[in-house]
Motif scaffolding. Structure first.
Motif, PDB file in Angstrom:
ATOM      1  N   VAL A  16       0.861  -1.180   0.000  1.00 13.74           N
ATOM      2  CA  VAL A  16       0.000   0.000   0.000  1.00 13.74           C
ATOM      3  C   VAL A  16       0.898   1.230   0.000  1.00 13.74           C
ATOM      4  CG1 VAL A  16      -1.914  -1.175   1.157  1.00 13.74           C
ATOM      5  CG2 VAL A  16      -0.188   0.008   2.526  1.00 13.74           C
ATOM      6  N   TYR A  17       0.273   2.376  -0.287  1.00 12.65           N
ATOM      7  CA  TYR A  17       1.015   3.635  -0.280  1.00 12.65           C
ATOM      8  C   TYR A  17       0.593   4.484   0.911  1.00 12.65           C
ATOM      9  CZ  TYR A  17       2.714   2.615  -4.958  1.00 12.65           C
ATOM     10  OH  TYR A  17       3.336   2.042  -6.034  1.00 12.65           O
ATOM     11  N   ASP A  18       1.533   5.270   1.420  1.00 12.15           N
ATOM     12  CA  ASP A  18       1.242   6.074   2.611  1.00 12.15           C
ATOM     13  C   ASP A  18       0.221   7.173   2.350  1.00 12.15           C
ATOM     14  OD1 ASP A  18       2.887   7.805   1.161  1.00 12.15           O
ATOM     15  OD2 ASP A  18       4.315   8.128   2.796  1.00 12.15           O
ATOM     16  N   TYR A  19      -0.068   7.483   1.109  1.00  6.06           N
ATOM     17  CA  TYR A  19      -1.086   8.484   0.796  1.00  6.06           C
ATOM     18  C   TYR A  19      -2.469   7.857   0.587  1.00  6.06           C
ATOM     19  CZ  TYR A  19       0.068   7.078  -3.996  1.00  6.06           C
ATOM     20  OH  TYR A  19       0.300   6.347  -5.140  1.00  6.06           O
ATOM     21  N   PRO A  38       3.594  -4.140   3.328  1.00  5.79           N
ATOM     22  CA  PRO A  38       4.541  -3.023   3.324  1.00  5.79           C
ATOM     23  C   PRO A  38       3.844  -1.727   2.895  1.00  5.79           C
ATOM     24  CG  PRO A  38       5.414  -4.909   2.102  1.00  5.79           C
ATOM     25  CD  PRO A  38       3.974  -5.193   2.372  1.00  5.79           C
ATOM     26  N   ILE A  39       4.330  -0.635   3.451  1.00  2.00           N
ATOM     27  CA  ILE A  39       3.858   0.696   3.059  1.00  2.00           C
ATOM     28  C   ILE A  39       5.000   1.387   2.320  1.00  2.00           C
ATOM     29  CG2 ILE A  39       2.968   2.920   3.815  1.00  2.00           C
ATOM     30  CD1 ILE A  39       2.253   1.594   6.494  1.00  2.00           C
ATOM     31  N   LEU A  40       4.676   1.955   1.151  1.00  2.00           N
ATOM     32  CA  LEU A  40       5.656   2.689   0.352  1.00  2.00           C
ATOM     33  C   LEU A  40       5.210   4.138   0.226  1.00  2.00           C
ATOM     34  CD1 LEU A  40       6.128   0.172  -2.623  1.00  2.00           C
ATOM     35  CD2 LEU A  40       7.179   0.130  -0.353  1.00  2.00           C
ATOM     36  N   ASN A  41       6.173   5.028  -0.016  1.00  2.00           N
ATOM     37  CA  ASN A  41       5.805   6.405  -0.325  1.00  2.00           C
ATOM     38  C   ASN A  41       5.779   6.569  -1.847  1.00  2.00           C
ATOM     39  OD1 ASN A  41       8.481   6.787  -1.179  1.00  2.00           O
ATOM     40  ND2 ASN A  41       9.074   7.936   0.643  1.00  2.00           N
ATOM     41  N   TYR A  46      10.451   2.241   1.136  1.00  2.00           N
ATOM     42  CA  TYR A  46       9.760   1.508   2.194  1.00  2.00           C
ATOM     43  C   TYR A  46       9.677   2.430   3.398  1.00  2.00           C
ATOM     44  CZ  TYR A  46       9.016  -1.785   5.991  1.00  2.00           C
ATOM     45  OH  TYR A  46       8.508  -2.423   7.098  1.00  2.00           O
ATOM     46  N   VAL A  47       8.447   2.613   3.949  1.00  2.00           N
ATOM     47  CA  VAL A  47       8.292   3.482   5.109  1.00  2.00           C
ATOM     48  C   VAL A  47       7.789   2.740   6.344  1.00  2.00           C
ATOM     49  CG1 VAL A  47       8.006   5.588   3.757  1.00  2.00           C
ATOM     50  CG2 VAL A  47       5.991   4.275   4.397  1.00  2.00           C
TER      51      VAL A  47
END
Length: 144
Positions: A16-19, A38-41, A46-47
């Motif tokens: 998923v994306y952080d936004y 995982p969360i990506l920006n 990787y965040v």
């Protein structure tokens, strides 16, 4: 052998994306039956890793928040309660195994923190199991 042998590449991973909103993340996790992703920006870094627990704690601690209102909460605003450690694609096998002891998957990043995939604990265990079986066969063969 290096850790690259074990990587499930980004193109085959779910993330998923952080936004994104909480609702988008929950729907993706439900669809794929994942308990963590995982969360990506936007840049692909990787965040962190989002878990079901993170989502539940956010719901619990947000007063009147319910599933309908989850569309208004961005993942950036969801505290992550579990630190999921990453490894570098150049890391040692021993570090990969040690890291996998406390997490279901190990995110792999390049030198710039860009997410390139994951290593599943299941794949590590399967590899070690094959090694043990081969060693056992060699020991049995030597005794005959």
């Amino acid at each position: 052998m290096n850790v690259a042998f074990f990587i499930t590449p980004k193109s085959e991973c779910k993330y998923v994306y952080d936004y994104w909103t909480m609702r988008q993340a929950m729907e993706k996790m439900e669809h794929h039956r994942y308990t963590a992703v995982p969360i990506l920006n936007k840049k692909g870094n990787y965040v962190g890793t989002l878990t079901e627990g993170d989502l539940l704690w956010k719901l619990k601690n947000s007063g009147d928040l319910d599933f309908r209102h989850a569309e208004s909460i961005m993942l950036k605003d969801v505290p992550l309660y579990t630190e999921v450690k990453t490894i570098s694609v150049d890391d040692e096998i021993e570090n990969m195994i040690d890291t996998s002891l406390s997490q279901n998957f190990v995110p792999v990043v390049d030198d710039f923190g860009i997410f390139i995939g994951i290593i599943k604990r299941r794949d590590i265990i399967a590899y070690l199991s094959r090694l043990m079986k081969n060693m056992s066969k060699q020991d049995t063969g030597a005794k005959v």
